[in-house]
Write a protein that holds these residues in place. Structure first.
Motif, PDB file in Angstrom:
ATOM      1  N   ALA B 334       0.793  -1.373   0.007  1.00 23.40           N
ATOM      2  CA  ALA B 334       0.115   0.059  -0.111  1.00 23.40           C
ATOM      3  C   ALA B 334       0.777   1.418  -0.054  1.00 23.40           C
ATOM      4  CB  ALA B 334      -1.017  -0.098   1.144  1.00 23.40           C
ATOM      5  N   ALA B 335       2.265   1.107   0.680  1.00 20.50           N
ATOM      6  CA  ALA B 335       2.844   2.283   0.718  1.00 20.50           C
ATOM      7  C   ALA B 335       3.571   2.816  -0.560  1.00 20.50           C
ATOM      8  CB  ALA B 335       4.077   2.122   1.698  1.00 20.50           C
ATOM      9  N   PHE B 336       3.532   1.721  -1.644  1.00 19.79           N
ATOM     10  CA  PHE B 336       4.303   1.824  -2.889  1.00 19.79           C
ATOM     11  C   PHE B 336       3.429   2.635  -3.860  1.00 19.79           C
ATOM     12  CE2 PHE B 336       5.768   0.001  -7.232  1.00 19.79           C
ATOM     13  CZ  PHE B 336       6.876   0.817  -7.107  1.00 19.79           C
ATOM     14  N   GLU B 337       2.112   1.857  -4.277  1.00 18.47           N
ATOM     15  CA  GLU B 337       1.371   2.577  -5.399  1.00 18.47           C
ATOM     16  C   GLU B 337       0.031   1.971  -4.940  1.00 18.47           C
ATOM     17  OE1 GLU B 337       3.218   1.507  -9.121  1.00 18.47           O
ATOM     18  OE2 GLU B 337       4.492   3.480  -9.225  1.00 18.47           O
ATOM     19  N   VAL B 338      -0.849   2.710  -5.754  1.00 21.13           N
ATOM     20  CA  VAL B 338      -2.465   2.380  -5.423  1.00 21.13           C
ATOM     21  C   VAL B 338      -2.760   1.660  -4.137  1.00 21.13           C
ATOM     22  CG1 VAL B 338      -3.010   2.209  -7.944  1.00 21.13           C
ATOM     23  CG2 VAL B 338      -1.998   0.189  -6.778  1.00 21.13           C
ATOM     24  N   THR B 339      -2.609   2.755  -3.171  1.00 15.41           N
ATOM     25  CA  THR B 339      -2.777   2.446  -1.845  1.00 15.41           C
ATOM     26  C   THR B 339      -4.140   2.003  -1.508  1.00 15.41           C
ATOM     27  OG1 THR B 339      -1.543   4.499  -1.377  1.00 15.41           O
ATOM     28  CG2 THR B 339      -2.723   3.504   0.325  1.00 15.41           C
ATOM     29  N   VAL B 340      -5.296   2.859  -1.759  1.00 14.57           N
ATOM     30  CA  VAL B 340      -6.630   2.317  -1.486  1.00 14.57           C
ATOM     31  C   VAL B 340      -6.909   0.934  -2.017  1.00 14.57           C
ATOM     32  CG1 VAL B 340      -8.894   3.065  -1.747  1.00 14.57           C
ATOM     33  CG2 VAL B 340      -7.278   4.625  -1.626  1.00 14.57           C
ATOM     34  N   ASN B 341      -6.569   0.603  -3.234  1.00 18.54           N
ATOM     35  CA  ASN B 341      -6.780  -0.725  -3.713  1.00 18.54           C
ATOM     36  C   ASN B 341      -6.275  -1.973  -2.934  1.00 18.54           C
ATOM     37  OD1 ASN B 341      -7.671   0.740  -5.873  1.00 18.54           O
ATOM     38  ND2 ASN B 341      -6.541  -0.178  -7.501  1.00 18.54           N
ATOM     39  N   HIS B 342      -5.088  -1.914  -2.547  1.00  8.16           N
ATOM     40  CA  HIS B 342      -4.421  -2.858  -1.827  1.00  8.16           C
ATOM     41  C   HIS B 342      -5.381  -2.763  -0.381  1.00  8.16           C
ATOM     42  CE1 HIS B 342      -0.885  -2.704  -4.297  1.00  8.16           C
ATOM     43  NE2 HIS B 342      -1.201  -4.059  -4.308  1.00  8.16           N
ATOM     44  N   LEU B 343      -5.374  -1.621   0.365  1.00 10.25           N
ATOM     45  CA  LEU B 343      -6.093  -1.725   1.522  1.00 10.25           C
ATOM     46  C   LEU B 343      -7.493  -2.343   1.326  1.00 10.25           C
ATOM     47  CD1 LEU B 343      -4.952   1.515   2.926  1.00 10.25           C
ATOM     48  CD2 LEU B 343      -4.028  -0.624   3.598  1.00 10.25           C
ATOM     49  N   LEU B 344      -8.081  -2.008   0.567  1.00 12.63           N
ATOM     50  CA  LEU B 344      -9.396  -2.475   0.267  1.00 12.63           C
ATOM     51  C   LEU B 344      -9.531  -3.955   0.011  1.00 12.63           C
ATOM     52  CD1 LEU B 344     -12.298  -0.977   0.076  1.00 12.63           C
ATOM     53  CD2 LEU B 344     -12.158  -1.293  -2.322  1.00 12.63           C
ATOM     54  N   ASP B 345      -8.765  -4.564  -1.077  1.00 11.69           N
ATOM     55  CA  ASP B 345      -8.463  -5.795  -1.127  1.00 11.69           C
ATOM     56  C   ASP B 345      -8.247  -6.696  -0.009  1.00 11.69           C
ATOM     57  OD1 ASP B 345      -9.365  -5.210  -3.607  1.00 11.69           O
ATOM     58  OD2 ASP B 345      -7.265  -5.480  -4.513  1.00 11.69           O
ATOM     59  N   ALA B 346      -7.415  -6.008   0.693  1.00 13.33           N
ATOM     60  CA  ALA B 346      -6.811  -6.798   2.019  1.00 13.33           C
ATOM     61  C   ALA B 346      -7.677  -6.960   3.016  1.00 13.33           C
ATOM     62  CB  ALA B 346      -5.547  -6.123   2.482  1.00 13.33           C
ATOM     63  N   MET B 348     -11.182  -6.789   2.291  1.00 14.93           N
ATOM     64  CA  MET B 348     -12.167  -7.770   2.043  1.00 14.93           C
ATOM     65  C   MET B 348     -11.686  -9.287   2.218  1.00 14.93           C
ATOM     66  SD  MET B 348     -13.477  -5.532  -1.178  1.00 14.93           S
ATOM     67  CE  MET B 348     -13.943  -6.942  -2.229  1.00 14.93           C
ATOM     68  N   ARG B 349     -10.423  -9.743   1.827  1.00 12.23           N
ATOM     69  CA  ARG B 349      -9.920 -10.918   1.960  1.00 12.23           C
ATOM     70  C   ARG B 349      -9.681 -11.128   3.472  1.00 12.23           C
ATOM     71  NH1 ARG B 349      -6.546  -9.960  -2.477  1.00 12.23           N
ATOM     72  NH2 ARG B 349      -4.861  -9.454  -1.057  1.00 12.23           N
ATOM     73  N   GLY B 350      -9.634 -10.457   4.578  1.00  6.76           N
ATOM     74  CA  GLY B 350      -9.231 -10.295   5.711  1.00  6.76           C
ATOM     75  C   GLY B 350      -7.648 -10.873   6.084  1.00  6.76           C
ATOM     76  N   ASP B 351      -6.926 -10.212   5.272  1.00 11.02           N
ATOM     77  CA  ASP B 351      -5.432 -10.523   5.383  1.00 11.02           C
ATOM     78  C   ASP B 351      -4.976 -10.123   6.850  1.00 11.02           C
ATOM     79  OD1 ASP B 351      -5.671 -11.624   2.852  1.00 11.02           O
ATOM     80  OD2 ASP B 351      -4.399  -9.861   1.967  1.00 11.02           O
ATOM     81  N   VAL B 352      -3.735 -10.742   7.131  1.00 12.44           N
ATOM     82  CA  VAL B 352      -3.157 -10.284   8.249  1.00 12.44           C
ATOM     83  C   VAL B 352      -1.584  -9.727   8.169  1.00 12.44           C
ATOM     84  CG1 VAL B 352      -2.170 -11.077  10.521  1.00 12.44           C
ATOM     85  CG2 VAL B 352      -4.398 -11.948   9.591  1.00 12.44           C
ATOM     86  N   ASP B 353      -1.288  -8.700   8.587  1.00 15.83           N
ATOM     87  CA  ASP B 353       0.073  -8.086   8.430  1.00 15.83           C
ATOM     88  C   ASP B 353       0.758  -8.420   9.720  1.00 15.83           C
ATOM     89  OD1 ASP B 353       2.649  -6.746   7.729  1.00 15.83           O
ATOM     90  OD2 ASP B 353       1.440  -5.271   6.440  1.00 15.83           O
ATOM     91  N   GLU B 354       2.028  -9.362   9.473  1.00 19.22           N
ATOM     92  CA  GLU B 354       2.701  -9.797  10.402  1.00 19.22           C
ATOM     93  C   GLU B 354       3.617  -8.710  11.087  1.00 19.22           C
ATOM     94  OE1 GLU B 354       2.627 -12.768  11.954  1.00 19.22           O
ATOM     95  OE2 GLU B 354       1.169 -13.746  10.728  1.00 19.22           O
ATOM     96  N   LEU B 355       3.914  -7.576  10.237  1.00 20.99           N
ATOM     97  CA  LEU B 355       4.807  -6.351  10.588  1.00 20.99           C
ATOM     98  C   LEU B 355       6.311  -7.007  10.653  1.00 20.99           C
ATOM     99  CD1 LEU B 355       2.555  -4.437  13.396  1.00 20.99           C
ATOM    100  CD2 LEU B 355       2.755  -4.205  10.699  1.00 20.99           C
ATOM    101  N   ASN B 356       6.607  -7.826   9.559  1.00 20.94           N
ATOM    102  CA  ASN B 356       8.036  -8.286   9.820  1.00 20.94           C
ATOM    103  C   ASN B 356       8.824  -7.534   8.960  1.00 20.94           C
ATOM    104  OD1 ASN B 356       8.024 -10.385  11.305  1.00 20.94           O
ATOM    105  ND2 ASN B 356       6.932 -11.695   9.659  1.00 20.94           N
ATOM    106  N   GLY B 357       8.484  -6.363   8.131  1.00 21.59           N
ATOM    107  CA  GLY B 357       9.410  -5.823   7.201  1.00 21.59           C
ATOM    108  C   GLY B 357       9.607  -4.380   7.826  1.00 21.59           C
ATOM    109  N   VAL B 358      10.399  -3.688   7.079  1.00 21.35           N
ATOM    110  CA  VAL B 358      10.826  -2.356   7.473  1.00 21.35           C
ATOM    111  C   VAL B 358       9.664  -1.072   7.137  1.00 21.35           C
ATOM    112  CG1 VAL B 358      12.315  -0.298   6.828  1.00 21.35           C
ATOM    113  CG2 VAL B 358      13.228  -2.658   6.766  1.00 21.35           C
TER     114      VAL B 358
END
Lengths: 78, 388
Positions: B334-346, B348-358
């Motif tokens: 989401a931080a890279f490009e097309v923020t809204v689409n990524h957040l919306l899709d995630a 809807m799918r119920g994705d979990v972010d493990e907060l492993n990256g930078v």
């Protein structure tokens, strides 16, 4: 029809399939699992020429501008 | 007292150093002539310097590469077209070309091949010329005048005999090619030399005019897609430069040296020579583009880019549809490009972010796992009874 060996080309480094016995020591050396290696597709022209099968590990001896020669390994995937 | 080559060899052979450093070390030690004690001291100092020069663990090499390529990139020309020094062939240079490389486009805007010739062909200008004619796509307008005869409902093609001879072609070949390509009747009158007459199947004006247009698209000789071939003498051998790229077909032509022929189309290189050749091609093209602009970027940065683009066995672009789009973290994407689409899709799918990256840790305001942030302190508790 001419037959050309891709490995003869200047920009294709030396590829060789490594022996099954050597795989373990390689993975131990880098402390990784097989799946963490970079990949080489089975459909890759060079993989086809070597007749590499899925699961093989190919050792690539690159000519490097910074280190003269460097070794790289790729896992053959579908 | 100087030690022998064999002793030096045995002293340095187990060192974990790249070949070129070992070679320099060996040659210099031999030239100067060192004692065993001196050699030991030298090796110790070399190892120290080498370790100092290595990238430290947890170093963010990708960010350093991005900055190191990006900063000189701001000084590059925005102008798309230039005539490069090589054989008056138009090639894209500067920033547009660099973008093309990292985007891994299917075909660059100015594809170009450098065709090396086999021994025997490379020193003989006439033979080189014949190979060039085998490669360059020949169309009817190169060879003949085409007139539309509306009165008799036919196309009259007057071939230029001299050009035919030059290009090593004959009238029957052309008639065959046109017959295959257009699927029409072709006759050659006996009265006039070098003339072909084409009559459309149905005698309608539309058909005739369509035919007059289509005839220009038929490739009579050479490889479709190669618009122009230029012969140039490099050193003491002739090399062909082509506008347009068709590597696979060119390699099969008699006289072409398949080991030195090169195209600037990276995806085509991948399809013909495989992933390792594509990696080399990415590095070469990027270095050449930067050098041409008078910029020097350390090749290691470009090697890193090429490695990341090719590590999955196929050429992937740096960007939304490639490396950045495949990141595991929703926030990073989401931080890279097309923020809204990524957040919306995630969502809807119920994705979990493990907060492993930078990136995702910066977004939520946590320390990042880089450099000193990646190290945990562990206290050894052994030796004190009752605490284990």
């Amino acid at each position: 029809m001419r037959k050309i060996s891709l490995l003869d080309h200047n920009s294709v480094p030396k590829h060789e399939i490594i022996q099954v016995d050597d795989i373990k020591s390689l993975l131990e050396k880098y402390q990784i699992e097989k799946g963490q290696l970079p990949k080489l597709k089975e459909s890759d022209p060079v993989a086809k020429e070597l007749e590499a099968a899925v699961g093989d590990i190919v050792k690539i001896t690159r000519i490097s501008q910074t280190a003269d020669e460097s070794l790289y390994y790729r896992l053959v995937i579908e | 007292m100087a030690i022998s080559e064999a002793t030096i060899e045995s002293m340095i052979k187990d060192l974990e150093l790249p070949n070129n450093i070992l070679k320099t070390l060996r040659d210099d030690a031999l030239k100067v002539g060192v004692s065993k004690k001196e050699m030991e001291a030298i090796i110790e100092r070399v190892m120290e310097s080498y370790k100092y020069a290595c990238v430290e663990p947890c170093e963010a090499v990708g960010v350093v590469s991005a900055q190191s390529i990006g900063e000189p990139g701001t000084q590059m020309t925005m102008r798309t077209f230039h005539y490069a020094g090589v054989a008056e062939i138009n090639v894209t240079l500067g920033l547009p070309r660099l973008i093309e490389i990292v985007d891994a486009r299917k075909s660059p805007s100015t594809p170009m091949m450098t065709v090396a010739l086999d021994e025997g062909y490379s020193t003989d200008r006439d033979k080189a010329k014949n190979v060039a004619w085998d490669i360059e796509a020949t169309h009817i307008e190169h060879l003949a005048d085409v007139t539309t005869d509306l009165a008799n409902m036919q196309l009259i093609i007057d071939l230029n005999g001299k050009i035919l001879y030059q290009r090593n072609m004959n009238i029957d070949d052309i008639a065959d090619k046109l017959r295959d390509g257009l699927g029409v009747k072709i006759s050659s009158p006996d009265a006039v030399e070098n003339q072909l007459i084409i009559t459309p199947d149905a005698p309608s004006y539309r058909e005739l005019l369509q035919l007059a247009k289509n005839i220009h698209a038929v490739t009579l000789k050479g490889i479709e897609g190669v618009k122009r071939v230029v012969i140039r003498k490099d050193g003491d051998e002739y090399t062909l430069y082509t506008e347009g790229s068709a590597l696979k077909d060119v390699l099969l032509i008699e006289g072409v040296d398949a080991t030195r022929t090169y195209t600037n189309n990276i995806v085509e290189t991948y399809e013909v020579f495989g992933i390792e050749a594509a990696r080399n091609s990415i590095i070469k093209e990027a270095v050449d583009t930067l050098n041409e602009q008078g910029l020097t970027v350390d090749i290691r940065h470009l090697m890193l880019v090429a490695d990341i683009m090719t590590c999955d066995g196929e050429v992937k672009q740096i960007g939304r549809h490639g490396i950045s789009g495949e990141k595991a973290s929703v926030f990073a994407r989401a931080a890279f490009e097309v923020t809204v689409n990524h957040l919306l899709d995630a969502g809807m799918r119920g994705d979990v972010d493990e907060l492993n990256g930078v990136t995702e840790n910066i977004i939520v305001g946590q320390p990042i796992k880089l450099g000193t942030g990646d190290v945990r302190l562990i206290s050894k508790r052994s030796g004190r009874a009752g605490l284990t």
